[in-house]
Structures are given as structure tokens and as C-alpha cells.
Write a protein that holds these residues in place. Structure first.
Motif, PDB file in Angstrom:
ATOM      1  N   UNK A  63       0.907  -1.176  -0.082  1.00  0.00           N
ATOM      2  CA  UNK A  63       0.143  -0.145   0.063  1.00  0.00           C
ATOM      3  C   UNK A  63       0.802   1.137  -0.069  1.00  0.00           C
ATOM      4  N   UNK A  64       2.121   1.007   0.547  1.00  0.00           N
ATOM      5  CA  UNK A  64       3.024   2.453   0.739  1.00  0.00           C
ATOM      6  C   UNK A  64       4.147   2.082  -0.282  1.00  0.00           C
ATOM      7  N   UNK A  65       4.048   1.535  -1.356  1.00  0.00           N
ATOM      8  CA  UNK A  65       5.105   1.587  -2.203  1.00  0.00           C
ATOM      9  C   UNK A  65       5.318   2.670  -3.085  1.00  0.00           C
ATOM     10  N   UNK A  66       4.071   3.481  -3.502  1.00  0.00           N
ATOM     11  CA  UNK A  66       4.463   4.594  -4.285  1.00  0.00           C
ATOM     12  C   UNK A  66       4.253   5.932  -3.680  1.00  0.00           C
ATOM     13  N   UNK A  67       5.122   6.889  -3.726  1.00  0.00           N
ATOM     14  CA  UNK A  67       5.098   8.081  -3.155  1.00  0.00           C
ATOM     15  C   UNK A  67       4.018   8.930  -3.621  1.00  0.00           C
ATOM     16  N   UNK A  68       3.315   9.911  -2.763  1.00  0.00           N
ATOM     17  CA  UNK A  68       2.328  10.696  -3.324  1.00  0.00           C
ATOM     18  C   UNK A  68       0.893  10.231  -2.573  1.00  0.00           C
ATOM     19  N   UNK A  69      -0.235  10.890  -3.214  1.00  0.00           N
ATOM     20  CA  UNK A  69      -1.445  10.605  -2.320  1.00  0.00           C
ATOM     21  C   UNK A  69      -2.353   9.321  -2.859  1.00  0.00           C
ATOM     22  N   UNK A  70      -2.615   8.798  -1.743  1.00  0.00           N
ATOM     23  CA  UNK A  70      -3.212   7.203  -2.077  1.00  0.00           C
ATOM     24  C   UNK A  70      -4.765   7.588  -1.540  1.00  0.00           C
ATOM     25  N   UNK A  82      16.199   7.146   2.269  1.00  0.00           N
ATOM     26  CA  UNK A  82      17.227   6.337   2.510  1.00  0.00           C
ATOM     27  C   UNK A  82      17.453   5.218   1.227  1.00  0.00           C
ATOM     28  N   UNK A  83      16.486   5.415   0.482  1.00  0.00           N
ATOM     29  CA  UNK A  83      16.524   4.312  -0.701  1.00  0.00           C
ATOM     30  C   UNK A  83      16.450   5.059  -2.060  1.00  0.00           C
ATOM     31  N   UNK A  84      17.757   5.084  -2.736  1.00  0.00           N
ATOM     32  CA  UNK A  84      17.964   5.862  -4.082  1.00  0.00           C
ATOM     33  C   UNK A  84      16.882   5.517  -5.033  1.00  0.00           C
ATOM     34  N   UNK A  85      16.664   4.234  -5.304  1.00  0.00           N
ATOM     35  CA  UNK A  85      15.526   3.763  -6.017  1.00  0.00           C
ATOM     36  C   UNK A  85      14.529   2.795  -5.479  1.00  0.00           C
ATOM     37  N   UNK A  86      13.583   3.443  -4.862  1.00  0.00           N
ATOM     38  CA  UNK A  86      12.741   2.705  -3.932  1.00  0.00           C
ATOM     39  C   UNK A  86      11.825   1.667  -5.087  1.00  0.00           C
ATOM     40  N   UNK A  87      11.301   0.621  -4.716  1.00  0.00           N
ATOM     41  CA  UNK A  87      10.809  -0.677  -5.516  1.00  0.00           C
ATOM     42  C   UNK A  87       9.614   0.030  -6.172  1.00  0.00           C
ATOM     43  N   UNK A  88       9.490  -0.620  -7.405  1.00  0.00           N
ATOM     44  CA  UNK A  88       8.288  -0.342  -8.086  1.00  0.00           C
ATOM     45  C   UNK A  88       6.922  -0.735  -7.594  1.00  0.00           C
ATOM     46  N   UNK A  89       6.071   0.091  -7.509  1.00  0.00           N
ATOM     47  CA  UNK A  89       4.729  -0.402  -6.973  1.00  0.00           C
ATOM     48  C   UNK A  89       4.167  -1.576  -7.953  1.00  0.00           C
ATOM     49  N   UNK A  90       3.114  -2.299  -7.248  1.00  0.00           N
ATOM     50  CA  UNK A  90       2.323  -3.367  -7.823  1.00  0.00           C
ATOM     51  C   UNK A  90       1.150  -3.528  -7.422  1.00  0.00           C
ATOM     52  N   UNK A  91       0.204  -4.305  -8.183  1.00  0.00           N
ATOM     53  CA  UNK A  91      -1.041  -4.596  -7.550  1.00  0.00           C
ATOM     54  C   UNK A  91      -1.065  -5.615  -6.388  1.00  0.00           C
ATOM     55  N   UNK A  92      -1.943  -5.698  -5.549  1.00  0.00           N
ATOM     56  CA  UNK A  92      -2.243  -6.551  -4.673  1.00  0.00           C
ATOM     57  C   UNK A  92      -3.581  -6.740  -4.145  1.00  0.00           C
ATOM     58  N   UNK A  93      -3.708  -8.092  -4.138  1.00  0.00           N
ATOM     59  CA  UNK A  93      -5.321  -8.541  -3.578  1.00  0.00           C
ATOM     60  C   UNK A  93      -5.026  -9.477  -2.583  1.00  0.00           C
TER      61      UNK A  93
END
Length: 129
Positions: A83-90, A117-128
Motif C-alpha cells: 500500500x505504501x510503495x508509491x510516493x504520493x497521495x493514496x 534512504x533508498x535511492x531507487x525505491x521498489x516499483x509499486x505493484x497491484x496486490x489483492x
């Protein structure tokens, strides 16, 4: 680390999305819980015979669908991380489905800050769940 609980109150009678003022950091998870009080015109929402799903739409367009646990007068949701992988408004949408097929919902938004602290944060994915 101790569990962190954040209280949110939504009203299914209101169609607007309110800004909860909550702010998290990319990658936070496991010890963060939302306690969601669901109201109907200010009175406790009757959610008998149903369990809501919690639906997150992240700023990059991916989504997470999770389940809650009822505890006293609130629904508790534990962040698993995606839920918190992508920076911005959720956007968070609580949906109740009944045997009649009707779905009621309450919506709120929160913000995810970029993890510095993470230069290239992990890409966001769908999750159910």
C-alpha cells in the motif's frame, strides 16, 4: 518496534473524499494499523452480515485490496507494505457488500512520502489479499 495505530472516521452518507492528514513513508509496513470507524450520517454504520474490503488506489495507478478485522466499533487494517510503495497521495475506499449486492463506501486519502534512504525505491505493484 511497537505497533502504531492510526484512527480514521469515515461516513458512508458523504460522497466526498476527505484528507485524513496521515503521512507515511515508502516501505513502512507490518507494524502500522488503521482503525477505521464507519458512520452513517454521524451514527454507527450497521455492518451486520458483511465484512468490508479496504481498497487502496496508489498514485501510480496500481491498487491494493485488503481485508479488515472487526474490533469493538472499528475495522482494523494492517498495512502489509504494498500500500505504501508509491510516493504520493493514496485513496482509500472502504466497501461493504451485502447479499442484495449493494455496496456502500466511505473514502479518505493519505500521503506517502518518498523514502530518502533508498535511492531507487521498489516499483509499486497491484496486490489483492
Amino acid at each position: 518496534m511497537a505497533n502504531q495505530y492510526y484512527d480514521v472516521r469515515v461516513d458512508v452518507a458523504k460522497s466526498d473524499v476527505f484528507d485524513s492528514g496521515l503521512r507515511f513513508t515508502q516501505g513502512d509496513s507490518k507494524v502500522i494499523f488503521l482503525r477505521i470507524a464507519v458512520m452513517n450520517n454521524g451514527a454507527k454504520f450497521d455492518a451486520s452480515n458483511t465484512t468490508p474490503s479496504v481498497n487502496f488506489v496508489k498514485p501510480d495507478g496500481t491498487y491494493v485490496v485488503g481485508t479488515t478485522v472487526e474490533s469493538d466499533d472499528v475495522w482494523v487494517y494492517q498495512f502489509v507494505g504494498n500500500e505504501l510503495q508509491a510516493a504520493g497521495k493514496v485513496l482509500c475506499d472502504i466497501k461493504f457488500t451485502y447479499s442484495s449486492g449493494r455496496i456502500s463506501s466511505g473514502k479518505f486519502a493519505f500521503f506517502v512520502e518518498k523514502d530518502t534512504t533508498i535511492p531507487g525505491a521498489a516499483a509499486s505493484q497491484n496486490y489483492i489479499d
